[in-house]
Write an enzyme that holds these catalytic residues in place. Structure first.
Site, PDB file in Angstrom:
ATOM      1  N   ASN A  40      15.417  -4.229  56.440  1.00  0.00           N
ATOM      2  CA  ASN A  40      14.377  -5.785  56.487  1.00  0.00           C
ATOM      3  C   ASN A  40      14.603  -6.615  57.034  1.00  0.00           C
ATOM      4  OD1 ASN A  40      17.093  -5.657  54.229  1.00  0.00           O
ATOM      5  ND2 ASN A  40      14.775  -7.113  53.282  1.00  0.00           N
ATOM      6  N   GLU A  53      12.574   0.587  55.841  1.00  0.00           N
ATOM      7  CA  GLU A  53      12.067   1.806  56.489  1.00  0.00           C
ATOM      8  C   GLU A  53      11.009   2.469  57.701  1.00  0.00           C
ATOM      9  OE1 GLU A  53      12.015   0.657  53.287  1.00  0.00           O
ATOM     10  OE2 GLU A  53      11.490   2.287  51.576  1.00  0.00           O
ATOM     11  N   CYS A  84       7.861   1.366  49.476  1.00  0.00           N
ATOM     12  CA  CYS A  84       7.182   0.889  48.866  1.00  0.00           C
ATOM     13  C   CYS A  84       5.570   1.333  49.482  1.00  0.00           C
ATOM     14  CB  CYS A  84       6.841  -0.891  49.023  1.00  0.00           C
ATOM     15  SG  CYS A  84       6.849  -1.337  51.196  1.00  0.00           S
ATOM     16  N   CYS A  87       5.572   1.947  53.266  1.00  0.00           N
ATOM     17  CA  CYS A  87       6.822   2.102  53.576  1.00  0.00           C
ATOM     18  C   CYS A  87       6.093   4.097  53.927  1.00  0.00           C
ATOM     19  CB  CYS A  87       8.153   2.111  53.074  1.00  0.00           C
ATOM     20  SG  CYS A  87       8.439   0.644  53.907  1.00  0.00           S
TER      21      CYS A  87
HETATM   22  N1  THU Z   1      12.214  -4.307  50.973  1.00  0.00           N
HETATM   23  C1  THU Z   1      12.293  -2.690  51.755  1.00  0.00           C
HETATM   24  O1  THU Z   1      13.418  -3.335  52.912  1.00  0.00           O
HETATM   25  N2  THU Z   1      11.925  -1.832  50.881  1.00  0.00           N
HETATM   26  C2  THU Z   1      11.199  -1.106  51.036  1.00  0.00           C
HETATM   27  O2  THU Z   1      10.688   0.127  50.733  1.00  0.00           O
HETATM   28  C3  THU Z   1      10.546  -2.169  49.686  1.00  0.00           C
HETATM   29  C4  THU Z   1      11.235  -3.696  49.289  1.00  0.00           C
HETATM   30  C5  THU Z   1      12.458  -5.109  51.418  1.00  0.00           C
HETATM   31  C6  THU Z   1      11.434  -6.444  51.951  1.00  0.00           C
HETATM   32  C7  THU Z   1      11.745  -7.606  51.506  1.00  0.00           C
HETATM   33  O3  THU Z   1      13.087  -7.892  52.714  1.00  0.00           O
HETATM   34  C8  THU Z   1      12.709  -7.244  50.269  1.00  0.00           C
HETATM   35  O4  THU Z   1      12.533  -5.482  50.150  1.00  0.00           O
HETATM   36  C9  THU Z   1      12.424  -7.788  49.061  1.00  0.00           C
HETATM   37  O5  THU Z   1      11.556  -7.127  49.196  1.00  0.00           O
END
Ligand code: THU
Length: 129
Positions: A40, A53, A84, A87
């Protein structure tokens, strides 16, 4: 599977998450066995944040890959890193609905799903003209 999970865990060190402090790593495997990793990447304008993702998927797509077998998502938090909605929609664009989605939390709770079970009704654009 363990190798993919370890690769995804290595990506936690590359996560850029100074705002949430929630680090996520991901690895997507193509049908031919190639792997692409992501983490992320947050932004001070929060809405610009890219999830791990999507970072992995976009890396693969931009290298010309179009067929995928499974995706791993890991976090170093004890909550399971369920992808989420954004994604899941991106996965549904490029992957079959039987894509294996392997989730692993910081305390090594492991759960495996099929994309169709996590996201049974993806948006599809249908043109009527
Ligand atoms: N995040 C992801 O990397 N993948 C997801 O499917 C949900 C959330 C990250 C985004 C952000 O940097 C952190 O998690 C908190 O929301």
């Amino acid at each position: 599977m363990k190798k993919l999970i370890d690769m995804a865990k290595d990506m936690l060190d590359r996560a850029y998450a100074p705002y949430s402090h929630y680090r996520v790593g991901s690895v997507i495997e193509t049908s031919s066995g190639r792997v692409y990793s992501g983490c992320n990447i947050e932004n001070t304008s929060f809405g610009l944040t890219v999830c791990a993702e999507r970072a992995a998927i976009f890396k693969a797509i931009s290298e010309g890959e179009r067929a995928f077998r499974r995706i791993v998502v890991v976090s170093d938090n004890d909550s399971l890193p369920v992808p989420c909605g954004a994604c899941l929609q991106v996965m549904s664009e490029f992957c079959n609905d039987d894509l294996e989605v392997i989730l692993c939390s910081g305390n090594n709770n492991l759960e495996v799903y099929r994309l169709k079970d996590l996201f049974p009704k993806p948006f599809r654009l249908t043109r009527t003209e």
